[in-house]
Write an enzyme that holds these catalytic residues in place. Structure first.
Site, PDB file in Angstrom:
ATOM      1  N   HIS A  43       8.069 -11.803   4.567  1.00 15.74           N
ATOM      2  CA  HIS A  43       7.538 -11.334   3.284  1.00 15.74           C
ATOM      3  C   HIS A  43       8.676 -10.941   2.362  1.00 15.74           C
ATOM      4  O   HIS A  43       9.715 -10.464   2.813  1.00 15.74           O
ATOM      5  CB  HIS A  43       6.566 -10.166   3.465  1.00 15.74           C
ATOM      6  CG  HIS A  43       7.122  -9.036   4.275  1.00 15.74           C
ATOM      7  ND1 HIS A  43       7.168  -9.064   5.655  1.00 15.74           N
ATOM      8  CD2 HIS A  43       7.662  -7.845   3.911  1.00 15.74           C
ATOM      9  CE1 HIS A  43       7.710  -7.943   6.100  1.00 15.74           C
ATOM     10  NE2 HIS A  43       8.029  -7.192   5.060  1.00 15.74           N
ATOM     11  N   ILE A  78       0.817  -1.234   0.000  1.00 10.91           N
ATOM     12  CA  ILE A  78       0.000   0.000   0.000  1.00 10.91           C
ATOM     13  C   ILE A  78       0.844   1.274   0.000  1.00 10.91           C
ATOM     14  O   ILE A  78       0.317   2.361  -0.214  1.00 10.91           O
ATOM     15  CB  ILE A  78      -1.007   0.073   1.180  1.00 10.91           C
ATOM     16  CG1 ILE A  78      -0.361  -0.332   2.471  1.00 10.91           C
ATOM     17  CG2 ILE A  78      -2.267  -0.707   0.902  1.00 10.91           C
ATOM     18  CD1 ILE A  78      -1.194   0.066   3.687  1.00 10.91           C
ATOM     19  N   ASN A 106      13.418  -8.406   4.399  1.00 14.96           N
ATOM     20  CA  ASN A 106      14.037  -7.797   5.581  1.00 14.96           C
ATOM     21  C   ASN A 106      13.733  -8.626   6.831  1.00 14.96           C
ATOM     22  O   ASN A 106      12.600  -9.080   7.003  1.00 14.96           O
ATOM     23  CB  ASN A 106      13.483  -6.383   5.791  1.00 14.96           C
ATOM     24  CG  ASN A 106      13.710  -5.477   4.593  1.00 14.96           C
ATOM     25  OD1 ASN A 106      14.690  -5.615   3.874  1.00 14.96           O
ATOM     26  ND2 ASN A 106      12.788  -4.556   4.365  1.00 14.96           N
TER      27      ASN A 106
HETATM   28  P1  AMP Z   1       9.032  -4.336   5.833  1.00 16.47           P
HETATM   29  O1  AMP Z   1       9.498  -2.947   6.136  1.00 16.47           O
HETATM   30  O2  AMP Z   1      10.032  -5.137   5.045  1.00 16.47           O
HETATM   31  O3  AMP Z   1       8.558  -5.078   7.069  1.00 16.47           O
HETATM   32  O4  AMP Z   1       7.804  -4.172   4.863  1.00 16.47           O
HETATM   33  C1  AMP Z   1       6.484  -4.086   5.289  1.00 16.47           C
HETATM   34  C2  AMP Z   1       5.713  -3.549   4.135  1.00 16.47           C
HETATM   35  O5  AMP Z   1       4.342  -3.817   4.357  1.00 16.47           O
HETATM   36  C3  AMP Z   1       5.833  -2.036   3.926  1.00 16.47           C
HETATM   37  O6  AMP Z   1       6.385  -1.785   2.641  1.00 16.47           O
HETATM   38  C4  AMP Z   1       4.399  -1.530   4.066  1.00 16.47           C
HETATM   39  O7  AMP Z   1       4.094  -0.506   3.159  1.00 16.47           O
HETATM   40  C5  AMP Z   1       3.606  -2.779   3.772  1.00 16.47           C
HETATM   41  N1  AMP Z   1       2.275  -2.834   4.365  1.00 16.47           N
HETATM   42  C6  AMP Z   1       1.926  -2.581   5.646  1.00 16.47           C
HETATM   43  N2  AMP Z   1       0.610  -2.781   5.826  1.00 16.47           N
HETATM   44  C7  AMP Z   1       0.118  -3.184   4.642  1.00 16.47           C
HETATM   45  C8  AMP Z   1      -1.190  -3.545   4.168  1.00 16.47           C
HETATM   46  N3  AMP Z   1      -2.267  -3.538   4.978  1.00 16.47           N
HETATM   47  N4  AMP Z   1      -1.349  -3.891   2.862  1.00 16.47           N
HETATM   48  C9  AMP Z   1      -0.265  -3.889   2.039  1.00 16.47           C
HETATM   49  N5  AMP Z   1       0.990  -3.577   2.423  1.00 16.47           N
HETATM   50  C10 AMP Z   1       1.174  -3.221   3.701  1.00 16.47           C
END
Ligand code: AMP
Ligand code: ZN
Length: 134
Positions: free
Chosen positions: A99, A31, A86
């Site tokens: 992820h 998002i 990460n």
């Molecule tokens: P990280 O910093 O590697 O943990 O990445 C987490 C990612 O999840 C970030 O890029 C956020 O923008 C994304 N994120 C968080 N909440 C959501 C959501 N509800 N739907 C889609 N992406 C999300």
């Protein structure tokens, strides 16, 4: 896991912009994308970091990861792609369910590792997810 954001997304308890799903993995648009088509691919098995993910679960999600990467390349015509994962806050992890980030790269569009500005609207992201699923 009950209070995990991505487990809730996988269980469809909270909405997401789904791109692809199979038995082992769920793929959905980030998002706060760094580039157009920035997608997350997550295992359906809950593990906080890659260190805790059973190897068979990691192996099981790889076809979905590759299939999603190919889908993004074919549908968006990107010139390359960064795949990043990460682990722990020190490495930039903010959601504690394993992820993989699939970040399409486009000639002439620098990758800044920051969310796109302006941020795409929810309507634009929904249209993009529909285009990718079609
Ligand atoms: P990280 O910093 O590697 O943990 O990445 C987490 C990612 O999840 C970030 O890029 C956020 O923008 C994304 N994120 C968080 N909440 C959501 C959501 N509800 N739907 C889609 N992406 C999300
Ligand atoms: Zn989880």
């Amino acid at each position: 896991m009950d209070d995990c954001l991505f487990c809730k997304i996988i269980r469809q308890e909270i909405p997401s912009l789904k791109v692809f799903e199979d038995e082992h993995a769920y793929a959905f648009l980030d998002i706060n994308p760094f580039q157009r088509g920035h997608t997350l691919v997550v295992p359906k098995f809950h593990a906080k970091e890659i260190f805790h993910l059973p190897p068979e679960e990691l192996a099981g999600m790889m076809p979905a990861l590759q299939r999603t990467a190919c889908l993004l390349k074919r549908k968006l015509g990107c010139d390359g792609m960064v795949i990043q994962q990460n682990n722990a806050p020190i490495a930039g992890q903010t959601v504690f369910h394993v992820h993989f980030h699939l970040v399409p790269c486009y000639e002439g569009v620098p990758l800044t590792w920051q969310p796109l500005d302006p941020k795409p609207t929810m309507e634009e992201l929904q249209a993009l997810a529909e285009h990718l699923r079609a």
